[in-house]
Structures are given as C-alpha cells and as structure tokens.
Motif scaffolding. Sequence first.
Motif, PDB file in Angstrom:
ATOM      1  N   LEU A  85      64.395   4.182  16.577  1.00 42.15           N
ATOM      2  CA  LEU A  85      65.674   3.804  16.443  1.00 42.15           C
ATOM      3  C   LEU A  85      66.019   5.495  18.274  1.00 42.15           C
ATOM      4  O   LEU A  85      67.083   5.250  18.442  1.00 42.15           O
ATOM      5  CB  LEU A  85      66.848   4.409  15.527  1.00 42.15           C
ATOM      6  N   ARG A  86      64.615   5.774  18.615  1.00 43.83           N
ATOM      7  CA  ARG A  86      65.043   6.637  19.006  1.00 43.83           C
ATOM      8  C   ARG A  86      65.447   7.703  18.624  1.00 43.83           C
ATOM      9  O   ARG A  86      66.666   8.351  19.614  1.00 43.83           O
ATOM     10  CB  ARG A  86      65.117   6.578  20.289  1.00 43.83           C
ATOM     11  N   LEU A  87      65.972   8.477  17.853  1.00 41.51           N
ATOM     12  CA  LEU A  87      66.674   8.875  16.916  1.00 41.51           C
ATOM     13  C   LEU A  87      66.636  10.508  17.784  1.00 41.51           C
ATOM     14  O   LEU A  87      65.680  11.454  17.994  1.00 41.51           O
ATOM     15  CB  LEU A  87      66.403   9.052  15.597  1.00 41.51           C
ATOM     16  N   ASP A  88      67.663  11.024  18.301  1.00 37.62           N
ATOM     17  CA  ASP A  88      67.667  12.562  19.084  1.00 37.62           C
ATOM     18  C   ASP A  88      69.020  13.063  18.730  1.00 37.62           C
ATOM     19  O   ASP A  88      68.761  14.151  19.478  1.00 37.62           O
ATOM     20  CB  ASP A  88      67.519  11.759  20.427  1.00 37.62           C
ATOM     21  N   GLU A  89      69.373  13.083  17.483  1.00 39.49           N
ATOM     22  CA  GLU A  89      70.484  13.838  17.299  1.00 39.49           C
ATOM     23  C   GLU A  89      70.638  14.630  16.150  1.00 39.49           C
ATOM     24  O   GLU A  89      70.220  13.911  14.989  1.00 39.49           O
ATOM     25  CB  GLU A  89      72.044  13.496  17.990  1.00 39.49           C
ATOM     26  N   VAL A  90      71.018  15.782  15.459  1.00 38.73           N
ATOM     27  CA  VAL A  90      71.061  15.540  14.108  1.00 38.73           C
ATOM     28  C   VAL A  90      72.576  16.537  14.506  1.00 38.73           C
ATOM     29  O   VAL A  90      73.207  17.335  15.600  1.00 38.73           O
ATOM     30  CB  VAL A  90      69.966  17.711  13.700  1.00 38.73           C
ATOM     31  N   PRO A  91      73.541  16.650  13.742  1.00 38.54           N
ATOM     32  CA  PRO A  91      72.791  16.304  11.867  1.00 38.54           C
ATOM     33  C   PRO A  91      73.504  14.476  11.484  1.00 38.54           C
ATOM     34  O   PRO A  91      73.519  14.259  13.229  1.00 38.54           O
ATOM     35  CB  PRO A  91      73.866  16.805  10.343  1.00 38.54           C
ATOM     36  N   MET A  92      71.900  13.846  11.651  1.00 39.28           N
ATOM     37  CA  MET A  92      71.594  12.584  11.134  1.00 39.28           C
ATOM     38  C   MET A  92      72.607  12.110  10.731  1.00 39.28           C
ATOM     39  O   MET A  92      72.268  11.846   9.016  1.00 39.28           O
ATOM     40  CB  MET A  92      70.508  11.733  11.732  1.00 39.28           C
ATOM     41  N   THR A  93      73.998  11.724  10.588  1.00 41.46           N
ATOM     42  CA  THR A  93      74.382  11.211   9.127  1.00 41.46           C
ATOM     43  C   THR A  93      74.534   9.873   8.785  1.00 41.46           C
ATOM     44  O   THR A  93      73.571   9.422   9.716  1.00 41.46           O
ATOM     45  CB  THR A  93      76.179  11.488   9.690  1.00 41.46           C
ATOM     46  N   PRO A  94      75.161   9.494   7.980  1.00 44.96           N
ATOM     47  CA  PRO A  94      74.901   7.730   7.796  1.00 44.96           C
ATOM     48  C   PRO A  94      75.487   7.485   8.686  1.00 44.96           C
ATOM     49  O   PRO A  94      75.395   6.029   9.269  1.00 44.96           O
ATOM     50  CB  PRO A  94      75.696   8.170   6.841  1.00 44.96           C
ATOM     51  N   GLU A  95      77.124   7.509   9.203  1.00 46.08           N
ATOM     52  CA  GLU A  95      78.074   6.803   9.740  1.00 46.08           C
ATOM     53  C   GLU A  95      76.525   6.783  11.500  1.00 46.08           C
ATOM     54  O   GLU A  95      77.308   6.209  12.667  1.00 46.08           O
ATOM     55  CB  GLU A  95      79.240   7.603  10.552  1.00 46.08           C
ATOM     56  N   ARG A  96      75.616   8.050  12.282  1.00 45.58           N
ATOM     57  CA  ARG A  96      75.582   8.230  13.309  1.00 45.58           C
ATOM     58  C   ARG A  96      74.002   6.968  13.004  1.00 45.58           C
ATOM     59  O   ARG A  96      74.449   6.247  14.025  1.00 45.58           O
ATOM     60  CB  ARG A  96      75.038   9.748  13.427  1.00 45.58           C
ATOM     61  N   LEU A  97      73.689   6.956  12.028  1.00 37.23           N
ATOM     62  CA  LEU A  97      72.346   6.454  11.995  1.00 37.23           C
ATOM     63  C   LEU A  97      72.598   4.534  12.279  1.00 37.23           C
ATOM     64  O   LEU A  97      72.070   4.721  12.786  1.00 37.23           O
ATOM     65  CB  LEU A  97      71.706   6.606  10.674  1.00 37.23           C
ATOM     66  N   LEU A  98      73.619   4.376  10.909  1.00 33.13           N
ATOM     67  CA  LEU A  98      74.659   3.522  11.683  1.00 33.13           C
ATOM     68  C   LEU A  98      74.644   2.815  12.379  1.00 33.13           C
ATOM     69  O   LEU A  98      74.059   1.318  13.695  1.00 33.13           O
ATOM     70  CB  LEU A  98      75.833   2.924  10.383  1.00 33.13           C
ATOM     71  N   ASP A  99      75.700   3.640  13.546  1.00 32.69           N
ATOM     72  CA  ASP A  99      76.413   3.423  14.836  1.00 32.69           C
ATOM     73  C   ASP A  99      74.795   3.000  15.959  1.00 32.69           C
ATOM     74  O   ASP A  99      74.388   2.403  16.685  1.00 32.69           O
ATOM     75  CB  ASP A  99      76.418   4.321  15.369  1.00 32.69           C
ATOM     76  N   ARG A 100      73.413   3.950  15.412  1.00 29.77           N
ATOM     77  CA  ARG A 100      72.418   4.280  16.452  1.00 29.77           C
ATOM     78  C   ARG A 100      71.643   2.723  15.957  1.00 29.77           C
ATOM     79  O   ARG A 100      70.930   1.718  17.046  1.00 29.77           O
ATOM     80  CB  ARG A 100      71.265   5.053  16.169  1.00 29.77           C
ATOM     81  N   ALA A 101      71.518   1.847  14.375  1.00 31.63           N
ATOM     82  CA  ALA A 101      70.874   1.132  14.945  1.00 31.63           C
ATOM     83  C   ALA A 101      71.325  -0.252  15.255  1.00 31.63           C
ATOM     84  O   ALA A 101      70.470  -1.389  15.736  1.00 31.63           O
ATOM     85  CB  ALA A 101      70.481   0.668  12.659  1.00 31.63           C
ATOM     86  N   GLU A 102      73.035  -0.385  14.906  1.00 32.31           N
ATOM     87  CA  GLU A 102      73.410  -1.068  15.489  1.00 32.31           C
ATOM     88  C   GLU A 102      73.182  -1.162  16.993  1.00 32.31           C
ATOM     89  O   GLU A 102      72.572  -2.643  17.654  1.00 32.31           O
ATOM     90  CB  GLU A 102      75.407  -1.482  14.862  1.00 32.31           C
ATOM     91  N   GLU A 103      73.949  -0.463  17.069  1.00 35.89           N
ATOM     92  CA  GLU A 103      72.977  -0.344  18.925  1.00 35.89           C
ATOM     93  C   GLU A 103      72.185  -0.525  19.513  1.00 35.89           C
ATOM     94  O   GLU A 103      71.989  -1.539  19.874  1.00 35.89           O
ATOM     95  CB  GLU A 103      72.976   2.129  19.253  1.00 35.89           C
ATOM     96  N   VAL A 104      70.412  -0.132  18.564  1.00 36.93           N
ATOM     97  CA  VAL A 104      69.703  -0.712  18.605  1.00 36.93           C
ATOM     98  C   VAL A 104      69.240  -2.553  18.950  1.00 36.93           C
ATOM     99  O   VAL A 104      68.898  -3.750  19.802  1.00 36.93           O
ATOM    100  CB  VAL A 104      68.433   0.026  18.221  1.00 36.93           C
ATOM    101  N   ALA A 105      69.659  -2.396  17.964  1.00 35.84           N
ATOM    102  CA  ALA A 105      69.894  -4.344  16.973  1.00 35.84           C
ATOM    103  C   ALA A 105      70.818  -4.374  18.072  1.00 35.84           C
ATOM    104  O   ALA A 105      69.783  -5.911  18.691  1.00 35.84           O
ATOM    105  CB  ALA A 105      70.565  -4.542  15.637  1.00 35.84           C
ATOM    106  N   ARG A 106      71.225  -4.603  18.912  1.00 38.12           N
ATOM    107  CA  ARG A 106      72.054  -5.331  20.047  1.00 38.12           C
ATOM    108  C   ARG A 106      71.391  -5.141  21.578  1.00 38.12           C
ATOM    109  O   ARG A 106      71.387  -5.929  22.225  1.00 38.12           O
ATOM    110  CB  ARG A 106      73.110  -5.049  20.219  1.00 38.12           C
TER     111      ARG A 106
END
Length: 746
Positions: free
Chosen positions: A724-745
């Motif tokens: 997911l190329r995670l690049d930011e902290v804190p990686m809260t559930p909200e941010r993780l969900l956003d990133r997963a949806e972005e990558v899925a799209r």
Amino acid sequence: MIGQSAIRKEGRAKVLGATQYTADVPVEGLWRGATVRSDVPRGILRGIHFGEGIPWSEFTVVTAADIPGKNRVASIVADQPFLVGIGEEVMHPEQPVVLLAHPDRYLLEAARKAVRLEIEPLPAIFDMEASLRQDELIYGTDNLLKEIRIAKGDPAPIWETAAFVIEGDYRTGAQEQLYLETQAILAFANTDENGLRITIQGSLQCPYYVHGAIAGLFELPADHVRVTALEMGGAFGGKEDYPSLIAGHAALLAWKSGHPVRIVYDREEDMAATTKRHPSRTHIKSAFDANGHLLALDVDFQLDGGAYATMSPVVLSRGTLHAAGVYRCPHVAIHGRALATNTPPPGAFRGFGAPQSLFAIERHMDICAQRMGMDPVELRRRNFLRLGDSMATGQVIREDLDLAGLMDRALVELDYDAKRKRFQTENAASPEVCRGVGFAVFMHGCGFTGSGEAKLASVAGLEALPDGRVSVLAASTEMGQGKHTVFAQVAAEALGLPIELVEVAPSDTSRVPNSGPTVASRSTMVVGKLIQDAAVAFRQGLIQQGLLHEPFTPEAFQAAVRAMLARSGSYKTYAQYHTPPQQKWDDTSYQGDAYPTFTWACYATQVAVDTVTWEVAVEDFVAVQEVGRVINPTLATGQVQGGVAQGIGFGLWEEVRMHNGRMANTQLTNYAIPTLADLPEIRVVFLENPHPAGPGGAKGLGELPMNGPAPALLNAVDFAVGPLRLDEVPMTPERLLDRAEEVARG
Ligand code: MTE
Ligand code: MOS
C-alpha cells in the motif's frame, strides 16, 4: 555495581505515595496562578478588558508592561516573549498575554474567563506547505526558523546512470509527550538588603535553563536565583524548555503579589499550549546499482516549527544528522528546514527529530526493496555501515559495528523467515485478518550534537557527608529514567562502596554544579563519566592524604571521610567534560564527528490487521540493541519497553488534530495512547559492546527506543495487507482504510 539491577533510589517513596510532586508541596500563604491566552492564531494585541462581576482588587494582574527585565525566554533564539504586550504581534492561539493570581482557584478560573483580549486579526498559516510558499510572511525574511545542509560527494550525475532511482514522500504527525504529571511550577520572591531573590521549584528537566531564563527576566545576578527540580512524573522532553516560560510567569506573579505562587496546568491546557513532537515531511530520492548497492541519496527534511524557534534548530539538526540512516552511501545531499507556522511551538520529545527522519528512511528501504524485487533483509545487509565506513558528515565508524548481527538476532527472535512464509499462505486463505512481520534498523547519536558538549563544558562532582557517606553532585534530573540509581551505581563502583553509602543530591542550583541539561540521553554516558572521574579523584584524595589504605572496608572508608572533614571542613571533588582529541566537528560545514558514538538497534514486530475495521493489533515486538555496557538491566529494559510503547502510539494511534492552529482533541478520550491492554510483551535484548566514552563502557539509551517502532510497524502492516506504499504516521484505521481503497481503485 555495574551490570547489577540495583533498586530504584526513589522507588520506595513513589510506591508508598510519599513522593511530593510540585502540586503536592504544602506552602504557607500560597496563591495560585493562571494564564490568559490569545484566542486567535495571529494578530496585533490592541487592548485588555477586565469583565464585570469579578473582585479585581483582590487579584494580582501581570501584563508585559510589568516585566522588569528582558521579555524574552532565554533559548537558542531569543524570539519568544513571556507575555505579548499591547501593540505587539500575537503569533499563535495559545500565546500567554495576561497572568492572574489569587488564593482561591475557583475564583481564579472565573476571572480568567472574564478577561477579554482585543486582537486585530492578521492572516495566519498553519502548515509547512503554506510556510514554504510564503503565503504569509510570519517569521524573519523567509519563514525559516533554521536551515541545515549536509553534503558528501555529488549525487547529481548518479541519477542518470543508476540501475534504479526510487523516490518517496513521508510524513509524521505531532505527538504529545503525555507525562503523567502535568506542568507545574512553584515560585517564591523575597527582597532583602541585597535586593530581589527568586526561588523556583518545579517539574523541570533543566534547572540551569530555568535559572538563565529567570535571571534574564528580572535582570538578576546569578546567585539571586535558585532553581530546584523536584521529583518528576515524567517529562520526555516536554519539560525541557517550556518550564522556563511557566517559571517566568509564576515568578512575575510571586514578585508582584508578594505571595508564593503555584501554577499547575490541567491536562487540557497542558496538551493545548505546551510543546509536542514536530510534524515532519521528508522527500527521499535514492539511486541503487543493479545489485542493490546504494549509490546516492538526496533527502529533503522539513519540520513544522510553529511560531517561535524554541528547540527547533537542534531538533532539526539531530533529525538531519540521522536522515541517511544506518547505510553506507558515497553521495549524499541532505537539506533540513524548520518552518514557521502560527501554531504553538513544538519542542523536544524523546528522539529529538530522529524518529521523524528515521521513519522516512526505514520505510523507504522497504519500498525500495519491493520496487527492486529484493528481500528487505538482503537489501539492508548489502548496505549497512561497517567499521571504517564514513557517514554523511564524514564521521568514520571507529567501533566494531555489526548491524547484520543485530538484525539477524532480532529476526531469529521473531521467527521472521518462517512467519513470512506462513502468513503469506494464511492471509490468502482467510483475508478477514491478515498478519505481517516487519522490522527497522536504526541508531541514535549519544549526547549533544557536534561541539555541543564542548560548549556546555559540564561539571559534576562528589561531596563528603558528615556521617562518612558520599553525595553525588549533578544538576541532572530524575524523570523516571533512573538517573538517581545509575549515578549512585557509577559512584559506588568507582569508590569501592556499597550503593547504600552513596546518596544523590537534589538538583538544586545552589548546591550542585551545572552538569548540563537532562536531555539527549546524555546523563549516563556524559555525566556518568564525570561522576566516575570525580569518584576516582575522591578515593585517590583520601589515599594520598594517608587516611585510607587499600583494600578497605566500607567502615574504614567512612572513617577516612570523617577524618578528612575534621581536617579540612569540607571535601568535594569535581570533574569537567573535555572533548576527546580524536573528535572533530565543524559547525559551519556540518562535517566531522556529529556524536562521540551511536547506539544501534533492530526492532522487529508482528501485527494482525482486521481488514473490516482496519484496526492493527501488535502481536509481538522484539527490541535488540547495542548500547555499550548495560549499567542496570532492569532500568534499561524499562527504558526500552516504555520507549517502544511510545513508539507504537506514534506509529498507530496518537493523532493530534489541529483546527485553526489549535489542538482540537485535548482529552485522553479523543487522544488515544497505548495502554497495557493494547501492548504485547515487549521482548528486550541487549548486545553489549563497551565504549570508552561512558562509565563502565555505557552509552546513552533513553531515546533510542523511540526511533524504531513506527517504521517497523508500517513495514509489518504493509506486508500484511499491501503493498500500500504506507508513508505516513500515525497509521490510524481511517487512514489505512482510505489507502486500501485508493490502491484498490488503482
Ligand atoms: N524515561 C522516563 N521514565 N521518563 C522520561 O521523562 N525521558 C526520555 C528518556 N527516558 C524520559 C525517559 C528522554 S526525552 C531523554 S532525553 C532521556 O530519558 C533523558 O535521560 P537520560 O539522559 O538519563 O537518558
Ligand atoms: Mo530528551 S527529547 O532530549 O529530553
């Protein structure tokens, strides 16, 4: 004594509830102090109005106009006023403007609410982008609080020819120190025939910083100011510079009212107004050859420094100096900038800029491995610094450094290889909960940066007590990290005495020499070494005087001390810091030995990610580090476990939400820190490699554990649910969900 888990000197009193923290100290005739703050982020103060229904004549009111000396907090840059005066600029929404004192705390609170500030608003800027673009010019000529460049070789020609050029952008958020005991200061002002004397007691890391601030504020000679650090309920850097401001406020109220004054912040005021970890943004450009050897690094490191410089120049410096991580690289360019914004100034927080820049490089290395189709373990192994290599500043590694050994040990402890394989299959089979493993390899520079220790020229000593025991004299403070105990162990070892015969004097500027501030993980290595030297001199002195003969019993030693006192009235020995001759540093070019040495670590973790709620559970954590010699294994283990807990909070949960320059979530219900229930067992391993800079071979340990958890966790989460190329902290559930949806799209 070195290597023994001696019991905490202050532990019994703490466990029994007998310890008096600043808010507990009984004081005859005490008044309470309160602070009226600006309510806009930026503007010009035009007027102060005192509302109806308050018996104002009972109150002591202090404004900038009352200040007898310099209205600037003595810090690196003298830019921050104790109080903003009429016609002056308000720079952030928690800026102190008026001080009030009264014996009754409820009436005081009502009065605080009844003061209305008339502020002509000016446009404000709240983030680093706006500051860089100079949407508004709020500080100096360019909004820069500090700029640093480090250069080695020349990366420019490499980008064209390298097999891989990989770039990334990384961000970290603010973080609240969240010491259990909130900020608290007690001030006394007395005038005798020689003039005004100010006495400060409080929850503060650096008695001599506060001493300087008060002397400047009242323009008093040094011996008219006395500052004592009381026992602290934690500090974590948050009581490094801010107590100077509060102490100034309390002292002004005590001086004007003629009563002792105590200021205690409640949690909300503490979280909103005092310093935090600097938010950061790091851009990394890297070049590798076809075999994964690092050829060039270009790092642009930015910190949000808030409205005044405070500690930002030095936090930036440490962050910049750690930005290239633990890797050998022939061509490096690092550009560090601390940018002004209209927010309360961030300050020191465990790690001091290093957690930010190390997060970036350790996340980047995993992303590079992915891009190059390499194993992240193998990529690191090919690039680790080793004996004889030079770092970005040209500092040569002179100790036997085995980063691959540290990494291998952590991965074996975690069972990394087997788990990687197993989780890959299991995650595919049951994707509701995905597991991952990840790690980070990192370091922390020991003591003050560059010529910092030389400038401090710290002094520590020992003093003979009338009953034949010995007292350690140092301004270093106890904030839970175990300094009382470690100092006593070091002195006892060098004196040849049991620890019970060594006491540690209170950190009182009228009694102890300036051993420097209690920051930069320097107490054990730097101050401890001075104590060791002073102890050797103390013992030698007794022998040379013919009062002590080796070998001796504790009773013989005590008799010798008493005889020495009978002969000369008092007996003290001191030692002062001198830079080792091989350590060279140039402040202007940023070249040379940034630190006398570093501590090194590899932290590895296992996480489980719920792919419905996107909550991350930390299931296992292994912390392997080399910190020289361990002086007290129990205390050292506690330092690592506490630092890792703070690092987990930084990586996953602790999010400071800002609204118009002000912290919006100033409660423990909406600012979530890890509790014991959220943490796995944190497994701690020390690999010893004694270093001559510290007593018994010890290096500094306090901050190191903060640097590794965030990147290790994100590397593990990315393995579990990525890439997911995670690049930011804190990686809260909200941010993780956003990133997963972005990558899925896509
Ligand atoms: N540990 C506890 N329990 N409480 C603290 O406030 N502060 C940390 C670290 N560990 C802290 C702590 C910080 S920010 C620093 S710089 C070091 O301790 C300072 O202490 P040392 O010099 O003894 O390592
Ligand atoms: Mo620690 S942040 O250096 O007080």
